[in-house]
Design a protein around this motif. Structure first.
Motif, PDB file in Angstrom:
ATOM      1  N   LEU A 277       0.827  -1.209   0.000  1.00 24.97           N
ATOM      2  CA  LEU A 277       0.000   0.000   0.000  1.00 24.97           C
ATOM      3  C   LEU A 277       0.860   1.257   0.000  1.00 24.97           C
ATOM      4  O   LEU A 277       0.461   2.295  -0.521  1.00 24.97           O
ATOM      5  N   ASN A 298       0.462   8.225   0.766  1.00 25.97           N
ATOM      6  CA  ASN A 298       0.371   6.878   0.218  1.00 25.97           C
ATOM      7  C   ASN A 298      -0.898   6.217   0.739  1.00 25.97           C
ATOM      8  O   ASN A 298      -1.554   6.712   1.656  1.00 25.97           O
ATOM      9  N   LEU A 299      -1.222   5.078   0.158  1.00 28.64           N
ATOM     10  CA  LEU A 299      -2.500   4.442   0.469  1.00 28.64           C
ATOM     11  C   LEU A 299      -2.560   3.928   1.901  1.00 28.64           C
ATOM     12  O   LEU A 299      -3.637   3.883   2.512  1.00 28.64           O
ATOM     13  N   ILE A 302      -3.620   6.814   3.889  1.00 27.36           N
ATOM     14  CA  ILE A 302      -5.018   7.161   3.624  1.00 27.36           C
ATOM     15  C   ILE A 302      -5.976   6.277   4.420  1.00 27.36           C
ATOM     16  O   ILE A 302      -6.964   6.751   4.976  1.00 27.36           O
ATOM     17  N   ARG A 321      -7.137   3.324 -11.137  1.00 32.56           N
ATOM     18  CA  ARG A 321      -6.551   3.602  -9.824  1.00 32.56           C
ATOM     19  C   ARG A 321      -7.645   4.004  -8.827  1.00 32.56           C
ATOM     20  O   ARG A 321      -7.606   3.628  -7.659  1.00 32.56           O
ATOM     21  N   VAL A 325      -8.538   2.104  -5.315  1.00 29.71           N
ATOM     22  CA  VAL A 325      -8.621   2.772  -4.021  1.00 29.71           C
ATOM     23  C   VAL A 325      -9.994   2.533  -3.393  1.00 29.71           C
ATOM     24  O   VAL A 325     -10.111   2.303  -2.183  1.00 29.71           O
TER      25      VAL A 325
END
Length: 396
Positions: A277, A298-299, A302, A321, A325
């Motif tokens: 991630l 970055n994920l 998040i 993308r 997400v």
């Protein structure tokens, strides 16, 4: 009228010297096979004789540097498409074995080398890349950390929308043994068939350039309608972390909930999942106590964010993308307040905008106390232009 094709890719060899899991061209399971110089020249000459110019040509595989005839393929490509931007796509590991004649011919024919620099090979590639710099040879280094997976062999009835998504994001037009295909999947699947005794290979998904009725106009018309093979793709792609393995399973290429290699299907508490991630970075607009600022996240960051989350698609090419997400946030039971789309996407891709609900057309940032807006765009230039406008006007 000019007869121009924007892009064509040509697999000059099928096999590869690496064992990348879920290789999109099945190079990790392909048997040794080459296009063949005489047939290659015949096909290029036919296209040239029809007055068709190709803006960009990529010679790939498998691994194209496995061919002892690589220089002949390059010279023929330049001979019949003198004005094209020509690329050789390689994993770079064989560059160290190439003699000086190879590099001389690369430079002489104005070729750009595109290097897929995989994480375990980057150190050993430094010497070859330094040599390219020294010789002033054009190259581009890509660092793929993931492979995309989008097969669904049960058959998908949304072929119109699969094709619309694919054609507006990618251009994978492929020349292969006297036929032009919208992508390489119809012919690459023969390797999957041989390995797993299936029947997905479809040579007839390509248009025959030797047919008496073949014309440039027929080609353009053909390239703008779905292929039969589109039914084997999913509406959106998913992602597998790149690695090499000899332990290959038929399921590696399948985009469903049973493929445990897919990041979206990994155990959310695992270190591998969390590490992956971190590789997905996004530009976000952060609102905290009415302070608005641009923040790269970055994920993994998040999903640890507990406030309001909005997803804003600026550019259709980034829709995959955004869908990824969406899957990850859903996996962590995070509520997406709303999806936002640019006006162009609303008008041109209504089917895709209808998937995401609830959605709103505008958002006043002054009305938000805390939250982030994740921005999706395949163009850095567009991203920065839109972001500056949003920050200045404090609204979407």
């Amino acid at each position: 009228m000019e007869k121009i094709i924007d892009y064509i890719e040509i697999k000059i060899v099928e096999q590869c010297n690496m064992n990348c899991i879920a290789c999109s061209n099945f190079g990790n399971i392909a048997r040794s096979e080459e296009y063949g110089i005489s047939e290659y020249e015949k096909d290029l000459k036919k296209i040239s004789d029809l007055g068709i110019s190709i803006k960009k040509i990529r010679l790939l595989g498998g691994e194209p540097l496995l061919s002892k005839n690589i220089l002949k393929y390059i010279e023929l490509t330049r001979k019949y498409q003198s004005k094209s931007n020509i690329y050789v796509v390689t994993n770079g590991t064989l560059l160290q074995n190439m003699d000086e004649t190879f590099f001389d011919k690369i430079k002489e024919n104005d070729i750009c080398i595109q290097i897929s620099s995989y994480i375990t090979k980057r150190t050993e590639l430094k010497t070859s890349i330094k040599k390219l710099d020294t010789l002033n040879i054009k190259y581009q280094e890509y660092k793929p950390d993931f492979f995309e997976v989008d097969y669904n062999f049960e058959g998908n009835h949304e072929t119109k929308y699969i094709f619309q998504r694919c054609r507006n994001i990618y251009d994978c037009t492929t020349l292969h043994h006297g036929r032009i295909y919208k992508c390489s999947k119809p012919i690459s699947l023969k390797h999957y068939d041989k390995k797993y005794n299936t029947k997905y290979y479809n040579v007839n998904d390509g248009i025959d350039i030797y047919n008496n009725n073949f014309t440039y106009d027929k080609l353009i018309e053909f390239l703008n309608i779905p292929s039969e093979t589109c039914k084997y793709c999913t509406l959106f792609k998913n992602y597998i972390p790149w690695f090499e393995s000899l332990n290959v399973q038929f399921s590696n290429w399948i985009n469903d909930c049973n493929n445990k290699l897919l990041i979206a299907n990994m155990n959310e508490d695992s270190k591998v999942y969390k590490q992956n991630l971190k590789y997905f970075n996004f530009m976000t607009i952060s609102i905290c106590n009415k302070n608005i600022k641009l923040v790269s996240m970055n994920l993994l960051d998040i999903i640890s964010f507990s406030k309001n989350v909005y997803l804003y698609l600026l550019d259709f090419r980034a829709i995959e993308r955004m869908e990824f997400v969406t899957k990850i946030l859903s996996k962590h039971n995070m509520e997406i307040q709303s999806y936002l789309f640019s006006k162009e996407i609303y008008s041109d891709f209504s089917f895709f905008t209808s998937i995401y609900d609830p959605k709103i057309e505008s958002l006043d940032l002054n009305g938000l106390s805390d939250g982030i807006i994740i921005l999706f765009s395949a163009s850095d230039r567009l991203l920065m232009k839109k972001t500056r406008k949003i920050i200045k006007e404090k609204k979407i």
